[in-house]
Design a protein around this motif. Sequence first.
Motif, PDB file in Angstrom:
ATOM      1  N   PHE A   1       0.374   0.080  53.482  1.00 43.22           N
ATOM      2  CA  PHE A   1       0.733   1.052  54.521  1.00 43.22           C
ATOM      3  C   PHE A   1       0.489   0.466  55.908  1.00 43.22           C
TER       4      PHE A   1
ATOM      5  N   LYS B   1       3.041  -0.521  58.937  1.00 41.82           N
ATOM      6  CA  LYS B   1       2.788  -0.019  60.289  1.00 41.82           C
ATOM      7  C   LYS B   1       2.790  -1.173  61.304  1.00 41.82           C
TER       8      LYS B   1
ATOM      9  N   HIS C   1       5.357  -1.801  64.410  1.00 39.47           N
ATOM     10  CA  HIS C   1       4.874  -2.023  65.773  1.00 39.47           C
ATOM     11  C   HIS C   1       5.416  -3.344  66.325  1.00 39.47           C
TER      12      HIS C   1
ATOM     13  N   PRO D   1      10.488   3.889  63.762  1.00 41.14           N
ATOM     14  CA  PRO D   1       9.460   4.888  64.098  1.00 41.14           C
ATOM     15  C   PRO D   1       8.086   4.251  64.287  1.00 41.14           C
ATOM     16  N   GLU D   2       7.326   4.796  65.217  1.00 40.61           N
ATOM     17  CA  GLU D   2       5.915   4.434  65.380  1.00 40.61           C
ATOM     18  C   GLU D   2       5.086   5.439  64.594  1.00 40.61           C
ATOM     19  N   ILE D   3       4.236   4.954  63.694  1.00 39.80           N
ATOM     20  CA  ILE D   3       3.420   5.844  62.865  1.00 39.80           C
ATOM     21  C   ILE D   3       2.223   6.304  63.688  1.00 39.80           C
TER      22      ILE D   3
ATOM     23  N   PHE E   1      -1.475  10.558  61.439  1.00 40.51           N
ATOM     24  CA  PHE E   1      -0.881  10.391  60.110  1.00 40.51           C
ATOM     25  C   PHE E   1      -1.595   9.261  59.355  1.00 40.51           C
ATOM     26  N   SER E   2      -1.914   8.191  60.074  1.00 43.25           N
ATOM     27  CA  SER E   2      -2.644   7.081  59.455  1.00 43.25           C
ATOM     28  C   SER E   2      -3.990   7.553  58.916  1.00 43.25           C
TER      29      SER E   2
END
Length: 347
Positions: free
Chosen positions: A263, A267, A271, A291-293, A297-298
């Motif tokens: 994950f 991410k 980035h 998308p930027e997570i 959410f992380s």
Amino acid sequence: MQVTFLTWIITIAVTIAFFVYEFFAHVRKPHEPTIAESARWSAFYIGLALLFGVGIGVVSGWTYGGEYFAGYLTEKALSIDNLFVFLLVMGAFAVPKAYQQKVLMIGIVIALILRGGFIAVGATLIENLSWIFYLFGALLLFLAYRQAFSSHESDPANGRFMKLVRRILPVSDEYNKDKLTVVKSGKRFVTPMFLTIIAIGFIDLIFAVDSIPAIYGLTNEAYIVFTANAFALMGLRQLFFLIGGLLERLVYLSQGLAVILAFIGVKLVFHALHVNELPFINGGQHVEWVPEIPIWFSLLFIGATITVATVASLAKTRGDARKGQALGAPDTDATHTRTTDTKEDHR
């Protein structure tokens, strides 16, 4: 995040003070900690880590607070996996329980020093090379794959690295209390205690390769990276004695960590695309549609993954134990002795 040089000095000094206190108060005199002692100090260090995170949120904002908590959870989970390997190492070298605290203490200090060096290198690379996020992301995806299929079955006492160490250093076959060297017939030998510490230091180096890119996938703040690692390592010695038996029941921990690393790897790649400057990707322009997570959410994802891996592990081992009892039930009412298979001593 504004962190002054004085803040760094105070943080490092307090961290060192905690480890010095640990050594003189608990480790200097060899003994096996009780469950109550381990539980008290584990709760203290976990509480201190959570309080520090709240302090970051109040002082610097909850975006940074969320990054700290996500980083702390990830590093703590990786540190618990590190504990499992420590357990294998000390079993392989047959370290007496009274001396295991010293081995753990030295191993944890080595881990913090190595991670500190990796943190400094990582911060420099991130500041000067935006494409390093691609490399970190690819590394974490590879490590996630390896983690998912790792079994910790290798013998740390007889690996290639330790065989090389034995060829270089004269080794005594017996422990001499908790001493690292001993003189026999006028010649100095290193003890198995010394070999154990070398093995754990080598393992710490490998684990630093996992942990530092992982937390840099959650925050770019070197101060958060350092403090999350420091708090994850504090209390690890007590946690070893508190959950030593439980470690063997966390059968899905490696898979859970693999999911977290994968994950974070994704991410990091996302980035990297956002800050892309490589000419052969999108003409050297930022890829805005990726998308930027968000950090919330992380944090939820990491917490949920650890919870699911722990619950699933305990459910499986409980179910296996019940099946084993059912298969091992006597066929008659007569009392008799049944020989059961046991796990290897180093597991």
